[in-house]
Design an enzyme around this catalytic site. Structure first.
Site, PDB file in Angstrom:
ATOM      1  N   CYS A  60       0.843  -1.195   0.000  1.00  0.00           N
ATOM      2  CA  CYS A  60       0.000   0.000   0.000  1.00  0.00           C
ATOM      3  C   CYS A  60       0.878   1.246   0.000  1.00  0.00           C
ATOM      4  O   CYS A  60       2.102   1.166  -0.001  1.00  0.00           O
ATOM      5  CB  CYS A  60      -0.925   0.010   1.213  1.00  0.00           C
ATOM      6  SG  CYS A  60      -0.055   0.154   2.789  1.00  0.00           S
ATOM      7  N   ASP A  97      12.310  21.608 -33.571  1.00  0.00           N
ATOM      8  CA  ASP A  97      13.128  20.466 -33.968  1.00  0.00           C
ATOM      9  C   ASP A  97      14.597  20.796 -34.173  1.00  0.00           C
ATOM     10  O   ASP A  97      15.407  19.900 -34.345  1.00  0.00           O
ATOM     11  CB  ASP A  97      12.578  19.845 -35.253  1.00  0.00           C
ATOM     12  CG  ASP A  97      12.774  20.751 -36.466  1.00  0.00           C
ATOM     13  OD1 ASP A  97      12.859  21.977 -36.273  1.00  0.00           O
ATOM     14  OD2 ASP A  97      12.837  20.226 -37.591  1.00  0.00           O
ATOM     15  N   ASP A 128       7.894  26.548 -33.727  1.00  0.00           N
ATOM     16  CA  ASP A 128       8.893  26.983 -34.692  1.00  0.00           C
ATOM     17  C   ASP A 128       8.274  26.812 -36.073  1.00  0.00           C
ATOM     18  O   ASP A 128       7.328  26.043 -36.240  1.00  0.00           O
ATOM     19  CB  ASP A 128      10.148  26.127 -34.550  1.00  0.00           C
ATOM     20  CG  ASP A 128      11.144  26.407 -35.642  1.00  0.00           C
ATOM     21  OD1 ASP A 128      11.501  27.576 -35.843  1.00  0.00           O
ATOM     22  OD2 ASP A 128      11.557  25.439 -36.318  1.00  0.00           O
ATOM     23  N   ASP A 154      16.132  25.884 -31.613  1.00  0.00           N
ATOM     24  CA  ASP A 154      14.922  25.792 -30.801  1.00  0.00           C
ATOM     25  C   ASP A 154      15.219  25.367 -29.363  1.00  0.00           C
ATOM     26  O   ASP A 154      14.341  25.470 -28.501  1.00  0.00           O
ATOM     27  CB  ASP A 154      13.940  24.771 -31.407  1.00  0.00           C
ATOM     28  CG  ASP A 154      13.497  25.166 -32.798  1.00  0.00           C
ATOM     29  OD1 ASP A 154      13.306  26.370 -33.026  1.00  0.00           O
ATOM     30  OD2 ASP A 154      13.356  24.283 -33.658  1.00  0.00           O
ATOM     31  N   CYS A 186       3.539   1.593   2.670  1.00  0.00           N
ATOM     32  CA  CYS A 186       4.789   0.872   2.398  1.00  0.00           C
ATOM     33  C   CYS A 186       5.710   1.732   1.543  1.00  0.00           C
ATOM     34  O   CYS A 186       6.927   1.782   1.768  1.00  0.00           O
ATOM     35  CB  CYS A 186       4.493  -0.446   1.687  1.00  0.00           C
ATOM     36  SG  CYS A 186       3.543  -1.626   2.650  1.00  0.00           S
TER      37      CYS A 186
END
Length: 731
Positions: free
Chosen positions: A38, A626, A434, A630, A41
């Site tokens: 649980c 990409d 971009d 960027d 724990c």
């Protein structure tokens, strides 16, 4: 132990050969933890690990039963000893280790469940049909075997928790069922009657809990289907050509530079570059791409993809843990094992939950005794409180949803770095894009050059550049004789300069011309006409004089407008950030429906623009890009989204990586985050609701121990089952 350097390449750098950098003195160790039941724990194990000198962070996940420990100095043996001393089991997870075999553990637990159910059946029959009630001594014998043999696991785990001055689900179950068994034993010894005993309550509670844990484990196995599916993509052998001879060898025996032969229909066993042949490659399990893509000599391929129709010879560039597949697997594993910020709420509650429940149970006994109830009734109501309050569901609500959500996203080509990124993405209000390579195909063509006789000079000047515009110039200048080039330099965000044919030339945007004090003169009208037509404009110049103007056109991605419209329907505002001129930027924005355009900005300005969006009252800003330029903006945004096929540095700074350049994945990533976050909140709601409603009902005598036990088991199954519904999500 995996160093941070090793793990740094896991999620985001998908190049085939990576440079080795200095190793960071800190590191991360992954441990498989057993014995947790649980949220309490989880809290206990995290505290134990965090106390070890050198540990800076310990994150434990109940659903994956894994712990991630980061920091300087600690070794796996020290961490394992601390976990074992706390009453749990631990082993180190090796980087290439297969997923844990939970089925074998389930096979060991099944006989316990069956045995408990068989011995409990006669007790239950006597409760339903009084004529079938067995004698008191038989009830005692049957219930005792269930309590202390099949329920021994609860005593062991409960004792370990109590010894560590903590509490967990097992402690509550052990106390509750022991109270019911002890009360029944005392009544039987005192009266000798078979009626009025509660042995069936203790036995049924044990059986209920075992049944609930079995159902929960079965449901949780469904959350790791993404990892298992990716693991199965790893071929065990490869056909290697050495000295002209082909032979099958174990994948571990393949070396860098080996030539691997792949026949039609086979999975590619290594990352590499095609040296011979041509084939359509199905990489759907890696990138989410629905159709095979044609590949030929010089193209790169990834392990796990399928060669559908051609005979290939591939030069190996990455094997084992270096492959793109292995990195994707580890990224998904790390994301599933990470802890979302929202989990802190459950952690804070679970840290004090069990002690509070024990106090409430004592208050329940005292309250009923003061009200004049019999000790039997008071104790049974306290047992109901102890049993229904088990915090299993609380610890499972967040990690199970994270596991299913990240796994589902990975199968669709969306790689999420960690749970924090998944949680943040649902709250995005603004998405900044971009332009080149993100909204457009990133493959511009040279549309016009005035005057045209400078094309050879421009092509020579661009011979050392990797910019998409440089490739467009080189394509247009094929067949021309180019002058010699020396002293080539890139001017970030502005252009390039070099010595061409013995004279210094500059090629770049209008900002570069302005900074160098170069007047455009007669070229200005042509430049304005190109910009008005939506073209990107560059200028060729020598010190003090402009020589030519160039116009470039790029094609908008076919899906761009539909994706932007979808984002608008999702309530998001769109922004485009680009270094191109205002005319070219506005033209693209009109085509795709972008709300706001920021043009003529340098890479550093992109980061500042993102920061301005955040400062403008917007809660969360995402950046999609990409390229190298960027990276600052991706890092500055709340959520960086790197497009597939982009550069490593962009991927390194992104919280989400899209495995292919399909813009629809941007909207899908936001949708997955929203759906997963909704499931997390639903799970937490049900977990809290069971306890908030159940504990008072049990304390006031409206829930019997049997009903409480059933409700407790049902709560965990409900939370996990609700998370599994995420697998039905479709774009």
């Amino acid at each position: 132990m995996r160093s941070v350097e090793q793990r740094r390449f896991v999620p985001l750098s998908f190049t085939m050969n990576a440079a080795v950098e200095p190793v960071d003195p800190t590191g991360t160790i992954d441990l498989a933890i057993t014995g947790m039941t649980c949220a309490s724990c989880v809290s206990r194990v995290e505290k134990v690990l965090s106390r070890i000198p050198g540990v800076t962070n310990a994150s434990v996940n109940l659903a994956t039963e894994r712990a991630q420990v980061t920091g300087a100095a600690p070794d796996a043996a020290t961490l394992i000893r601390a976990v074992v001393k706390a009453g749990y089991g631990a082993t180190e997870i090796q980087p290439e280790a297969p997923p844990a075999d939970h089925k074998s553990r389930d096979r060991r637990d099944l006989p316990h469940l069956v045995g408990a159910a068989v011995l409990t059946a006669p007790l239950l029959a006597g409760m339903v049909v009084p004529a079938l009630m067995v004698p008191g001594w038989a009830q005692f014998a049957l219930a005792s075997v269930v309590q202390f043999w099949f329920g021994a696991r609860f005593y062991r785990a409960g004792w370990n928790a109590a010894r560590g001055l903590s509490g967990n689900m097992d402690l509550l179950v052990a106390l509750g069922t022991s109270a019911a068994w002890g009360l029944s034993t005392w009544l039987w010894f005192r009266t000798g009657h078979a009626h009025g005993l509660y042995f069936e309550s203790s036995a049924l509670l044990i059986t209920f809990v075992l049944t609930g844990k079995a159902l929960e484990a079965r449901a949780r196995r469904g959350t790791v289907t993404a990892i298992n599916a990716l693991m199965r993509l790893r071929p065990a052998t490869a056909r290697v050509r050495r000295d002209g001879t082909e032979s099958d060898v174990p994948i571990a025996a393949v070396r860098h530079g080996d030539l691997v032969v792949v026949r039609p229909g086979e999975r590619i066993p290594v990352d590499g570059r095609i040296r011979e042949g041509r084939a359509a490659i199905d990489a759907s399990m890696l990138t989410g791409e629905s159709l095979p893509v044609d590949h030929g000599v010089g193209d790169t391929v990834a392990a796990g993809a399928i060669d559908t129709d051609g005979h290939l010879v591939i030069e190996t560039t990455a094997i084992g843990a270096e492959t793109m597949l292995a990195r994707i697997v580890r990224l998904v594993e790390d994301a599933q094992a990470s802890k979302a910020p929202i989990q802190r709420l459950a952690d804070r509650v679970s840290a004090v939950f069990v002690p509070v429940v024990l106090v409430l149970a004592l208050v329940t006994v005292a309250g009923w005794l003061i009200a004049g109830a019999t000790p039997s009734a008071a104790i049974l109501n306290a047992v109901s409180v102890l049993v229904i309050a088990c915090p299993c569901a609380l610890g499972l609500a967040t990690p199970t949803a994270i596991m299913v959500g990240t796994g589902m996203a990975a199968r669709r080509g969306i790689l999420i770095r960690d749970a924090a990124a998944l949680e943040r993405a649902h709250a995005v209000h603004v998405i900044a894009f971009d332009k080149t390579g993100t909204l457009t195909l990133g493959k511009p063509s040279l549309t016009r050059i005035v005057p045209a006789d400078y094309l050879a000079d421009v092509a020579a000047l661009q011979s050392g550049s990797e910019h998409p515009l440089a490739e467009a110039v080189r394509t247009a200048a094929k067949g021309l004789t180019l002058p010699t080039v020396a002293d080539f330099r890139t001017l970030p965000g502005l252009g390039v300069t070099a010595t061409v044919g013995g004279r210094t030339l500059l090629l770049g945007n209008a900002r570069l011309m302005a900074e160098r004090g170069i007047a455009l003169d007669a070229l200005e009208l042509d430049a304005e006409a190109m910009a008005a037509a939506g073209q990107t404009v560059s200028f060729l110049a020598e010190p003090g004089r402009a020589l030519a103007v160039l116009g470039f056109s790029d094609t908008v991605k076919p899906s761009a407008r539909a994706v932007v419209e979808r984002l608008h329907k999702m309530g998001l505002r769109t922004v485009m950030l680009t270094g191109d001129g205002q005319g070219a930027a506005d033209a693209v924005a009109r085509q795709v429906g972008i709300d706001t355009v920021r043009a003529k900005i340098l890479p550093a300005d992109k980061a500042a623009a993102v920061a301005a969006l955040r400062a403008g009252g917007q809660k969360v800003v995402a950046m999609v890009g990409d390229g190298v330029n960027d990276a600052p903006a991706l890092a500055a945004a709340d959520i960086g989204i790197a497009m597939g096929g982009g550069t490593d540095v962009a991927m390194e700074t992104a919280g989400i990586t899209l495995m292919r350049g399909d813009l629809a994945l941007v909207a899908d990533a936001i949708a997955v985050s929203r759906r997963t976050t909704a499931k997390i909140w639903q799970g937490l709601f049900w977990a809290f609701a069971y306890n908030v409603l159940g504990i008072p009902l049990a304390a006031f005598g409206y829930l019997s121990p049997l009903v409480a036990g059933g409700a407790m088991a049902l709560s965990s199954v409900t939370v996990v089952g609700n998370a599994l519904l995420l697998r039905r999500w479709r774009s």
